[in-house]
Write an enzyme that holds these catalytic residues in place. Structure first.
Site, short mmCIF file in Angstrom:
data_model
loop_
_atom_site.label_atom_id
_atom_site.label_comp_id
_atom_site.label_asym_id
_atom_site.label_seq_id
_atom_site.Cartn_x
_atom_site.Cartn_y
_atom_site.Cartn_z
N SER A 63 0.64 -1.56 -0.14
CA SER A 63 -0.11 0.30 -0.16
C SER A 63 0.49 1.08 -0.02
O SER A 63 0.58 2.75 -0.23
CB SER A 63 -0.97 -0.30 1.10
OG SER A 63 -1.54 -0.77 0.69
N LYS A 66 1.00 3.46 -3.01
CA LYS A 66 -0.20 4.60 -3.20
C LYS A 66 -0.27 5.76 -2.93
O LYS A 66 -0.66 6.22 -4.06
CB LYS A 66 -1.96 4.33 -1.88
CG LYS A 66 -2.31 2.55 -2.29
CD LYS A 66 -3.25 2.55 -0.49
CE LYS A 66 -4.02 0.64 -1.03
NZ LYS A 66 -4.40 0.20 0.00
N TYR A 239 -4.52 3.76 7.57
CA TYR A 239 -5.81 3.49 7.87
C TYR A 239 -6.97 4.21 9.68
O TYR A 239 -6.15 5.31 9.86
CB TYR A 239 -6.37 1.98 8.06
CG TYR A 239 -4.30 1.40 6.75
CD1 TYR A 239 -5.33 1.86 5.36
CD2 TYR A 239 -3.94 0.42 7.19
CE1 TYR A 239 -4.64 1.85 3.87
CE2 TYR A 239 -3.15 0.31 5.30
CZ TYR A 239 -3.85 0.63 4.84
OH TYR A 239 -2.92 0.25 3.62
N VAL A 257 1.13 -3.81 3.91
CA VAL A 257 0.98 -4.93 4.72
C VAL A 257 2.27 -6.27 4.43
O VAL A 257 2.58 -7.00 5.28
CB VAL A 257 -0.08 -6.00 4.05
CG1 VAL A 257 -1.75 -5.38 4.81
CG2 VAL A 257 -0.30 -6.26 2.76
N1 GLN Z 1 -2.34 -5.77 -1.78
C1 GLN Z 1 -2.85 -5.54 -0.41
C2 GLN Z 1 -4.23 -5.25 -0.60
O1 GLN Z 1 -4.68 -5.06 -1.53
C3 GLN Z 1 -2.16 -4.42 -0.27
C4 GLN Z 1 -2.70 -3.16 1.17
C5 GLN Z 1 -2.58 -3.18 2.53
O2 GLN Z 1 -0.61 -2.59 2.08
N2 GLN Z 1 -2.78 -2.70 3.42
O3 GLN Z 1 -4.97 -5.62 0.22
#
Ligand code: GLN
Length: 303
Positions: A63, A66, A239, A257
């Site tokens: 993420s 992003k 988040y 993650v």
């Molecule tokens: N690839 C993960 C997902 O889309 C990324 C989520 C994250 O890093 N929080 O679920």
């Protein structure tokens, strides 16, 4: 201030936490990561580099990507971007669907999955080479060749039922223009970008430099856009743990993650930390602690 020394003290102090937490296990490729790993790197605008531990080990940035895709879309679309998504924190997990129904397919912000999926859609509407362009953009920021982890991208696409549901739902509300599979393909490839802490810290130095790539002087974002993007990182980057992160660390940050977190000290430096053991919010346990120790020990934060 001896940053080398501070990093090695941090490494010692977080060691009780490394190995704790849960490694992401929604795809086999991530569940095999060693939770005992810990790396941290700092890149300053004056050209200094510091690192400690496993800062040379590669991991998928997930993420954290992003922020990179948002930078591209924001620079291309400007404020029109906000017709497609909001700028409010969600207080919900990164892949939550619940608000999307109440808010008619308009994601709360670009740093949760729903928002990032709309950003991916925007990028692929603009060019047939969105993935290539993204990689080129990241290569220029990192100053070296960065690649996707194709295995991770493929596996996420196979298992990503919730993200697929999210794209379809937003498509039902006319907030996705391209075919679902194409949007997911873009999104999962961006998540699978592989870097180590040193490369990650270097890549994000443009935000510390208020939107200008310090390597070549190229303007990626205006100063105002860079302010807005970092404000979103501060309020939404972790988040439903964004408040806690702001409280403990006091810096704009973004987690993934894979266990990575980046944080920015505007006008000074960027920091990257990696430790794959996650807490219940999907954020790196030792990573947050390391950043908290850094701002506490150095007194460097935005406040
Ligand atoms: N690839 C993960 C997902 O889309 C990324 C989520 C994250 O890093 N929080 O679920």
């Amino acid at each position: 201030m001896n940053l080398e020394q501070i990093l090695s003290t941090i490494r010692e102090e977080v060691s009780p936490l490394t190995g704790q937490g849960r490694v992401a296990d929604y795809i086999p490729e991530l569940s095999s990561q060693d939770p005992g790993k810990f790396g941290m790197a700092i890149e300053t605008l004056s050209g200094e580099s510091y690192s400690v531990g496993d800062a040379g080990d590669k991991f998928t940035i997930q993420s954290i990507s992003k922020v990179l895709t948002l930078s591209l879309a924001f620079s291309q679309l400007g404020d029109k971007l906000w017709n497609r998504m909001g700028v409010e924190p969600t207080g919900n997990p990164f892949n939550s669907l619940v608000q999307l129904e109440y808010e008619k397919g308009k994601p709360r912000n670009p740093l949760v999955n729903a928002g990032a999926l709309v950003v991916s859609d925007i990028l692929i509407s603009r060019t047939a080479y969105a993935l290539k362009d993204l990689l080129q953009f990241v290569n220029e920021l990192a100053g070296e060749e960065i690649v996707f982890n194709q295995e991770v991208a493929r596996s996420e696409k196979e298992w990503g039922y919730i993200n697929r549901a999210m794209v379809n739902f937003m498509k039902g509300h006319d907030n996705i223009e391209n075919p679902t599979e194409q949007v997911l393909d873009m999104y999962y490839h961006q998540c699978s970008i592989e870097m180590n802490c040193v490369q990650l810290a270097r890549t994000f130095l443009y935000l510390a430099n208020h939107g200008i790539n310090p390597r070549n002087g190229e303007k990626i974002l205006s100063r105002s856009q860079s302010k807005r993007l970092m404000s979103l990182m501060l309020t939404c980057g972790l988040y439903d743990e964004a408040g806690e992160f702001a409280f403990r660390v006091g810096l704009p940050g973004k987690s993934g993650v894979g266990g990575g977190i980046v944080a920015i000290i505007p006008g000074k430096m960027s920091l990257a930390v990696w430790s794959p053991g996650l807490n219940d919010h999907g954020n790196s346990l030792a990573g947050i602690m390391a950043l908290e120790l850094f701002t506490t020990k150095t007194g460097l934060s935005i406040f």
